[in-house]
Design an enzyme around this catalytic site. Sequence first.
Site, short mmCIF file in Angstrom:
data_model
loop_
_atom_site.label_atom_id
_atom_site.label_comp_id
_atom_site.label_asym_id
_atom_site.label_seq_id
_atom_site.Cartn_x
_atom_site.Cartn_y
_atom_site.Cartn_z
N GLN C 150 0.85 -1.19 0.00
CA GLN C 150 0.00 0.00 0.00
C GLN C 150 0.88 1.25 0.00
O GLN C 150 1.56 1.52 0.98
CB GLN C 150 -0.87 -0.08 1.25
CG GLN C 150 -1.70 1.14 1.53
CD GLN C 150 -2.34 1.04 2.92
OE1 GLN C 150 -3.01 0.07 3.25
NE2 GLN C 150 -2.13 2.03 3.75
N SER C 153 1.07 6.48 2.64
CA SER C 153 1.69 7.52 3.48
C SER C 153 2.89 8.17 2.81
O SER C 153 3.61 7.53 2.04
CB SER C 153 2.16 6.92 4.80
OG SER C 153 1.08 6.46 5.55
N SER C 185 4.93 -1.32 4.49
CA SER C 185 5.34 -2.67 4.88
C SER C 185 5.25 -3.60 3.69
O SER C 185 4.54 -3.33 2.71
CB SER C 185 4.53 -3.20 6.07
OG SER C 185 3.22 -2.82 6.00
N GLU C 268 -8.93 -2.04 6.39
CA GLU C 268 -7.90 -2.07 7.41
C GLU C 268 -8.53 -2.03 8.80
O GLU C 268 -8.24 -2.83 9.67
CB GLU C 268 -6.96 -0.87 7.28
CG GLU C 268 -5.93 -0.81 8.41
CD GLU C 268 -4.93 0.32 8.22
OE1 GLU C 268 -5.30 1.33 7.61
OE2 GLU C 268 -3.78 0.17 8.68
#
Lengths: 370, 370, 430, 430
Positions: C150, C153, C185, C268
């Site tokens: 993903q 950020s 991650s 999430e």
Amino acid sequence: MTGTTVPEREDLRRSVRDLLDRFGDDVARQDAIGSESGHSTRLWSALAEVGALSLTVPEAAGGAGYGAVEQRVVLEELGRTLAPTPFLGTVVQAATALVASGDPAAHPHLERIASGATLAALAVTEGDGRWRTAHFSTRAELDGGTWRLTGAKDLVVDGAVADLLVVAAATESGPSLFLVTSSEAVERKELRTLDLTRRIASVAFDGTPAELLGSPGDAPAVLDRVLDATMVALAAEQVGAARACLDASVAYAKDRVQFGRQIGSFQAVKHRCADMFAKVQLASAAAQEAAHSADREPDRAPADVAAAVAHSVCSEAAMFTATENIHVHGGIGFTWEHPAHLYFRRAKSSQMLLGGPAANAERLLARLGV
Amino acid sequence: MTGTTVPEREDLRRSVRDLLDRFGDDVARQDAIGSESGHSTRLWSALAEVGALSLTVPEAAGGAGYGAVEQRVVLEELGRTLAPTPFLGTVVQAATALVASGDPAAHPHLERIASGATLAALAVTEGDGRWRTAHFSTRAELDGGTWRLTGAKDLVVDGAVADLLVVAAATESGPSLFLVTSSEAVERKELRTLDLTRRIASVAFDGTPAELLGSPGDAPAVLDRVLDATMVALAAEQVGAARACLDASVAYAKDRVQFGRQIGSFQAVKHRCADMFAKVQLASAAAQEAAHSADREPDRAPADVAAAVAHSVCSEAAMFTATENIHVHGGIGFTWEHPAHLYFRRAKSSQMLLGGPAANAERLLARLGV
Amino acid sequence: MSHRLAHTEPTDLEAFAQSARDFLDASADRLEDETEVEWGAGEDRISYFGDETPEDATRLVDAARAWQKTRYAAGFGWITGPEKFGGRGLSAIHDLIYDSIEAEYDVPDTGVLSLIGLGMIGPTIVAHGSDKAKAEYLPGMYAGDLIACQLFSEPNAGSDLANVSTRAVRDGNGWRVNGQKVWTSVAQHAQVGLALCRTNPDVPKHRGITALLIDMNASGVEVRPLRQMSGGAEFNEVFLTDVWVYDSYRLGEVDGGWSVALTTLMNERASVGSEGAGPAARAISTPFLAALMGENGCLDDSHARRRLAELQADQLATSYLNRQALDHLISGGQPGPEASVSKLLYSQNITRAAHFAAEVVGPRIVADTGAWGAFSWNELLLSTPALRILGGTEDIMKNILGERVLGLPKEPGGDAATPYRELRTSRSGS
Amino acid sequence: MSHRLAHTEPTDLEAFAQSARDFLDASADRLEDETEVEWGAGEDRISYFGDETPEDATRLVDAARAWQKTRYAAGFGWITGPEKFGGRGLSAIHDLIYDSIEAEYDVPDTGVLSLIGLGMIGPTIVAHGSDKAKAEYLPGMYAGDLIACQLFSEPNAGSDLANVSTRAVRDGNGWRVNGQKVWTSVAQHAQVGLALCRTNPDVPKHRGITALLIDMNASGVEVRPLRQMSGGAEFNEVFLTDVWVYDSYRLGEVDGGWSVALTTLMNERASVGSEGAGPAARAISTPFLAALMGENGCLDDSHARRRLAELQADQLATSYLNRQALDHLISGGQPGPEASVSKLLYSQNITRAAHFAAEVVGPRIVADTGAWGAFSWNELLLSTPALRILGGTEDIMKNILGERVLGLPKEPGGDAATPYRELRTSRSGS
């Protein structure tokens, strides 16, 4: 086993809530606090009428034969409004002792409790006010076929109004329970209380005639069940009270304007409410688990562990939300007239009644095998 | 007695701060952490040059003869930057033991410590790492006029780089202190540490030749003084570190923009900084009191009480500000590259080094006569 | 743990549960209840984040892929997915039932695939992807071949995620992407990443974002590990330099990426509550902490006992909350705010447990003297600050609870109506 | 406690200190150190707020007046006041020295006069009053004849004090005042009150306030006791109905009342830090709490001991902070932010102590069984919520520390520029 469905329980909640809306508002509460008996007898009769007093009374004794899951609904509502009633002493403590004794002689008493005709209380604690199941200094002795009680009991919830007292006392055969129905040689004293919405008395016996409940030596096992039932009941009440504090804070935070803004738009207030919400959610889960496991539902936590967990978590939630609710309200929140302090008083009282956090921590660890 | 005025101490602070600005920035700190000795020898020499190492060394041993009040200035600066140095092991722990022993034979060692020529460490704790003043399993025995040490010491601050070890050991005359200057029969092992800016070693002796420091049986009294000196020193360091965390948070909260606003304008962040500030103020007051009372100034709190109070309050302040500083910084705050975690590591390490909060609570109560 | 399956076609679900049990019985061993703690046996590592060697990491990823392949082949790898793309076409309830049954077996941890890729990116592709993107990625992801990450950020878009500055500009039949992502991650293992990109800076920030699927092997994609304070590198920075992407890998509308992101984030939040005590569960359990206390001579100390009891009460209540939320979903209820609450409680519980354990250990927490189960607590302790930040900081979670659940008013003066180009940014830029 | 008097003309100050000691030796007994606690002796009341019968309250007020009269006659009743109005014309350092010496003697509590009237209203009259107002009120106040109260807070002006709505309109050579004040301590004993009144609603709220001295015996002033949750009535509501005030009792400029209020509040903040542990000091001291633990069988309980130790560490550190702040002032330094910090700490310490004591007492906190020193803790416990609110809520104190001390930015969208008339108010109005 849960004897009711979720919609049935919601019906019960609505009928109790309707009653409390009618008999349990701020004015009625102040009247009850100031009254001789400490509660509204009209509310008590009405609760009996909707069946709120007979939920956990066995069918054999004229009750509904339900369990903690159903009683939780009533207790949440009583906790929400802090309507003063002798529910804890009568329906939770005394009735649980009567049921747990397995003594058929208790049935007429249970019937009268279920119908609202009899108020009852359980007299266990002595000098230090700590819950105990043995080593009573109150003694019972057989005197020509009649048991006679001598000794003093402190902190008897609803003790002054009780028609029936269930009393723990030492006998030669070990700690036993007795029923006292007469007022002969009984001295009761209503005590000043922290919690203005729950009455507590001291009761002294001096050769008081009594009937044995169950068998001699039974007291420890019965009192263990009463302890757990009390923790589960307090947890439900605490969730109701905590949610009431949260709701009051949120409503005030939306209404109150300072610095040209609703105070709920300030993060300090908003996050305080969020913290209260998190505590309420956790407490509600713990109280739910404790009630369902007390009723031996499958796939639930062990009942003894869940009861002690609920007493810890719900006591904390009630104390926290009561404290923060006063803070959100500011000055008005710590006036005598505003109900906020009644929740603070109830929260501290319920947290300490069974010995407080230290006693409950050891209780939980023992149940977890530590 | 305080030997210096406030402006004199501010001069000292400026000179230490100048040094640390030159030798103790982020890059220098990383170099030091990665180096063999764990510190910059250039910084150490520079500290010696400005007199920072000789403040508490008696004038008779070539020092300045000042006290905790002056040393506090240096320690606050070292805590502020977390510049890795062997100050705690050498100047605080070993030198205090040497001075407290009252042994004139210690003077040459003190002179060399004051000049930066000798690094030293105090070897007290054993297996469980807990501070003790007696019951050592490390033993010293006289062998033809030479004392020989046998046993193992864990958690020796700055133990791997020390030229001089002050070792507590059991003798037939009671717990005593010994000096070890040779590397004969000494096995040292640098340990992995929580705090990356402070080195700790284990040291094992196997018939190691040693000199008696002071008289046999003196260790408990001397080690009590070292304990208090260490608490007072850690407190000063912790105040410096806590203030650095507060300053970093405030600076970041003014700089960082999210949702179109400096994050410091959000109450959640602003109040977090205010909480940090309150902790810093309280810690600073406690560290100040501990230093001045250690130097026997009149009208101060009892020195033993103030030291334990400072260890409690300053440990808490350092831990709190280090934790919240990471939180204010968000993601960047928990990266390895950002210095925030070094303060967290130092805070936990200093809080636990002397036994932790439980041990210090009992220490304080004993000193308060409870 | 078996679940009561009232209110939802019991027979069908019971048959499904039985088939899952049959598959698992044939493919894996049952977990045994760990009630006894054998102190000093085995490894004493107590970690929240992984901190494996590269070889170990590869081994774990391979094991995860293999187990995903096995369960996919058996029809349990993508229970809720459309049959057209290799899914089973069953309900979320079936999925929950399978998960709760699988939890009784000793199977490889598939977190590297499932937490982000299968749990969040997959459903987002299903909801917003082109047929080409779906066909290309979904079967591979759920068969265990492709790992997804993903790319949301950025240094200046953390709590304020809509503030992304990574630029995507039209270039022929695709987009050219430049920018920097962070806190990614599994990027080091991933073949595909979902990136939020600024495509129109002249409108308010939420309205000028486009979501693109990026080939992580494409030219211009550079993944750099980002070491966290506890020592390992669980996260990455991802630098995107002139990365070219076909328009067919766009999810949702041009400038409509914010609603794509919301789909991902919704998934999430839904997953968080169910994680239980996570990787540190054993270490903060009653038997392990009681053993730790015994080992350190404070099993009879009333202060240590009180803290253990309070911690366990809160942990057990949290587990009741999570279990009840799952029961609620399984019996057909809608997800409530439990996930956000659970996340707050989870981070508080672990943090308290880590500090408690450190205090029980005593000074040996300060340096590694070699004692078993002592210094090893540091890794968990050093992970606790991250728990309050990752996946939405405490402050953001409390805003969500306050505003969306309790209905409290938002702060005045938000920037939701200001064109992105005119927004104020941090002076230091990170 | 004696103070080091370096840096400030030692001889003069020492002579002053000696004269104070001579006066006090002649007029009062020295306090004895209470280190031993005799459990069960005397009254067990543990209170923060007063809760006296009206007769007791009158007796205490009379004693306070008498002592103030005595020390005023001796030249220690208004040390910093201008000689013209009966003051001694000495410095704030002299005042602090006298206070610290008087604290060693057993003298009547003069709080009812000094906390609000002499400490806050007096200095405000000196700074902003007309000569007529000064001459009329100041000598009487400091001679102990007049008690003054502060008519600031209102139902809609608590934290947001500048939001006062009490109206004062011009009427001849004076003002006619209508409105309601609240949280007014000592109003039931007061002869004069300083009121903040709205005189111009067409300008921003800070700029349309005027400060007036109100004769509390005037027609139209009604004082109603306001009972707080702990049972007593420490505060009052004050209703002002067509109260007429001569313009010569105005303090400061017309519409300039906000700076008058700031003078008053500044003196409040300065006084807070020095109050020590206040009326509950003895009850939360180490010897008393240790005796309580002994009486309840938990003096050896490590949990109770840990909490006692942590509480005492924080209390002692707070006392160091206060003492150092006083030293700093005595040696000529400027007041720092210690007062705000001290107020936060003070409320935290007392709150912790009250809950700790309740837990030590056990179930006997729930009802009054007659045990000495058990149920009596309730009064303190029930006062703790007020400590976080009175004199500026925790939230406001933290805003002050964050903004004024640390320089953090204010919230956007404040209403400081909006005309008062256009301000938004609470829907329910209280």
